[in-house]
Design a protein around this motif. Structure first.
Motif: not given
Ligand code: F3S
Length: 62
Positions: A1-8, A38-42, A47-52, A58-62
């Protein structure tokens, strides 16, 4: 799992950096950046919660 922040989209509200500082940090222009690689499993759940919770989605999870 990877997180990306859309700077725009990021408004720099800092919610993600407060709720999941292991993954998100604020950069010099006041926008959030996700750790590279990759985001560590812990930290996956917070991370998912922050995205939600990002008010501008602005946070995309892949
Ligand atoms: Fe930006 Fe959303 Fe985080 S606006 S600072 S990515 S909670």
């Amino acid at each position: 799992m990877q997180a990306i922040v859309d700077q725009e989209l990021c408004t720099g509200c800092e919610l993600c950096a407060q709720s999941c500082p292991e993954v998100f940090t604020m950069n010099s222009i006041g926008k959030a950046e996700a750790m590279t690689g990759a985001v560590p499993a812990t930290y996956e759940a917070s991370c998912r919660e922050a995205a939600e919770n990002c008010p501008v989605e602005a946070i995309c999870i892949k």
